[in-house]
Motif scaffolding. Sequence first.
Motif, PDB file in Angstrom:
ATOM      1  N   SER A   1       0.855  -1.188   0.000  1.00 21.76           N
ATOM      2  CA  SER A   1       0.000   0.000   0.000  1.00 21.76           C
ATOM      3  C   SER A   1       0.890   1.237   0.000  1.00 21.76           C
ATOM      4  O   SER A   1       1.680   1.425   0.931  1.00 21.76           O
ATOM      5  CB  SER A   1      -0.905   0.011   1.234  1.00 21.76           C
ATOM      6  OG  SER A   1      -1.459   1.293   1.444  1.00 21.76           O
TER       7      SER A   1
ATOM      8  N   TRP B   1      -7.704  -2.418   7.532  1.00 25.06           N
ATOM      9  CA  TRP B   1      -9.065  -2.598   7.008  1.00 25.06           C
ATOM     10  C   TRP B   1      -9.408  -1.481   6.013  1.00 25.06           C
ATOM     11  O   TRP B   1      -9.904  -1.744   4.915  1.00 25.06           O
ATOM     12  CB  TRP B   1     -10.085  -2.585   8.151  1.00 25.06           C
ATOM     13  CG  TRP B   1     -10.210  -3.857   8.927  1.00 25.06           C
ATOM     14  CD1 TRP B   1      -9.200  -4.597   9.471  1.00 25.06           C
ATOM     15  CD2 TRP B   1     -11.421  -4.530   9.265  1.00 25.06           C
ATOM     16  NE1 TRP B   1      -9.716  -5.665  10.151  1.00 25.06           N
ATOM     17  CE2 TRP B   1     -11.066  -5.658  10.043  1.00 25.06           C
ATOM     18  CE3 TRP B   1     -12.768  -4.274   9.036  1.00 25.06           C
ATOM     19  CZ2 TRP B   1     -12.023  -6.545  10.551  1.00 25.06           C
ATOM     20  CZ3 TRP B   1     -13.727  -5.152   9.551  1.00 25.06           C
ATOM     21  CH2 TRP B   1     -13.353  -6.275  10.290  1.00 25.06           C
ATOM     22  N   GLU B   2      -9.160  -0.248   6.424  1.00 21.31           N
ATOM     23  CA  GLU B   2      -9.602   0.908   5.636  1.00 21.31           C
ATOM     24  C   GLU B   2      -8.750   1.133   4.390  1.00 21.31           C
ATOM     25  O   GLU B   2      -9.277   1.452   3.318  1.00 21.31           O
ATOM     26  CB  GLU B   2      -9.568   2.170   6.503  1.00 21.31           C
ATOM     27  CG  GLU B   2     -10.622   2.193   7.596  1.00 21.31           C
ATOM     28  CD  GLU B   2     -10.500   3.395   8.520  1.00 21.31           C
ATOM     29  OE1 GLU B   2     -11.409   3.600   9.346  1.00 21.31           O
ATOM     30  OE2 GLU B   2      -9.491   4.127   8.418  1.00 21.31           O
ATOM     31  N   ARG B   3      -7.441   0.983   4.503  1.00 21.11           N
ATOM     32  CA  ARG B   3      -6.548   1.339   3.404  1.00 21.11           C
ATOM     33  C   ARG B   3      -6.217   0.168   2.488  1.00 21.11           C
ATOM     34  O   ARG B   3      -5.989   0.365   1.302  1.00 21.11           O
ATOM     35  CB  ARG B   3      -5.256   1.955   3.955  1.00 21.11           C
ATOM     36  CG  ARG B   3      -5.479   3.161   4.845  1.00 21.11           C
ATOM     37  CD  ARG B   3      -6.269   4.253   4.140  1.00 21.11           C
ATOM     38  NE  ARG B   3      -6.537   5.391   5.015  1.00 21.11           N
ATOM     39  CZ  ARG B   3      -7.279   6.439   4.667  1.00 21.11           C
ATOM     40  NH1 ARG B   3      -7.827   6.483   3.465  1.00 21.11           N
ATOM     41  NH2 ARG B   3      -7.486   7.424   5.518  1.00 21.11           N
TER      42      ARG B   3
ATOM     43  N   LYS C   1      -8.189  -2.675   2.431  1.00 19.96           N
ATOM     44  CA  LYS C   1      -9.463  -3.330   2.099  1.00 19.96           C
ATOM     45  C   LYS C   1      -9.420  -4.833   2.349  1.00 19.96           C
ATOM     46  O   LYS C   1     -10.033  -5.626   1.622  1.00 19.96           O
ATOM     47  CB  LYS C   1      -9.862  -3.065   0.637  1.00 19.96           C
ATOM     48  CG  LYS C   1      -9.712  -1.622   0.177  1.00 19.96           C
ATOM     49  CD  LYS C   1     -10.483  -0.639   1.046  1.00 19.96           C
ATOM     50  CE  LYS C   1     -10.313   0.795   0.554  1.00 19.96           C
ATOM     51  NZ  LYS C   1     -10.885   1.800   1.476  1.00 19.96           N
ATOM     52  N   ILE C   2      -8.706  -5.240   3.385  1.00 23.19           N
ATOM     53  CA  ILE C   2      -8.683  -6.651   3.770  1.00 23.19           C
ATOM     54  C   ILE C   2      -8.983  -6.761   5.260  1.00 23.19           C
ATOM     55  O   ILE C   2      -8.761  -5.820   6.029  1.00 23.19           O
ATOM     56  CB  ILE C   2      -7.332  -7.332   3.448  1.00 23.19           C
ATOM     57  CG1 ILE C   2      -6.180  -6.663   4.195  1.00 23.19           C
ATOM     58  CG2 ILE C   2      -7.072  -7.352   1.950  1.00 23.19           C
ATOM     59  CD1 ILE C   2      -4.845  -7.397   4.046  1.00 23.19           C
TER      60      ILE C   2
END
Length: 312
Positions: free
Chosen positions: A25, A265-267, A269-270
Amino acid sequence: MNKSTLQKIHNLIKPYIHRTPVLTSKLLNDICEAEVFFKCENFQKMGAFKMRGGVNAILNLTEEQKSKGVVTHSSGNFAQALSLAAKTLNVKAYIVMPKNAPQVKKDAVKAYGGVIIECDSSTKARETEAARIQKEKGVTFIHPSNQDHVIYGQGTAAIELLEDYHDLEYIFTPVGGGGLLAGTILAANHFSNGCKVIAGEPKEVDDAYRSLISGNIEKNETSNTIADGLRTHLGDRNFPIIKEHVEKIIRVEEDDIIKAMKLIWERMKIIVEPSAAVAFAAVLKEKTDIKNKKIGVILSGGNVDLSNLSFK
């Protein structure tokens, strides 16, 4: 333990596990001021790295031992791992679980065919009940983290990570029972050029941190952490490896764990569970010392109780 033996173990279990992806990321790289490579064991069969050790342990049993079955004690992830590994290899599994283990993990164990025996949440209660089942049923006890075949199996996650990114300078893992950390150390020692291993640990259950200081295996008086998979303590098989080779253990607060979990979770998406977020929480806390480095992070699992989220 040498490189060729670890490679043989990896080859042995490959048909029964996923080779999990490594994700990155840019935003999280910017936050950490480093290149971070996330080994996503939350995508492993049954949702955690422990499938690796469970499969390897059962594959190394004799045919007579397989015919009688296995028993372990676990708050959730190794319970699921051994249940699924046993089902895959046609072996019966008895699973001692604390009454307060997440319901989602109990449901999964049952779905995988494991026979659950509930007990109090203390380590002593787990061990006592597992010993009773072992004696009564004549089954083989497989420890979730303090057994050689389990440790070697868990190390295969880091082997894969280093095969994909051979020039990593650090690998971060969470530490609870010590199986993943010890296995990762062995992998780093044999499959890298000087990659160092750092562990993250909840401050509320910092027995591994204290064990490094005292030189002896310390215990926890409480289990007051959202990282339910890290409430156990080190063992005599993995502690010598950790004591000799781990670079350091970084303690993180509960708020640090929640912050790291939310970022993933937010960045990214897992979905990861709190225990998995502990390793990334340690990266965030250590960011000054790892600036501009290439970092591997083992996201150990993704088995979250959605009815009891750690954040809103």
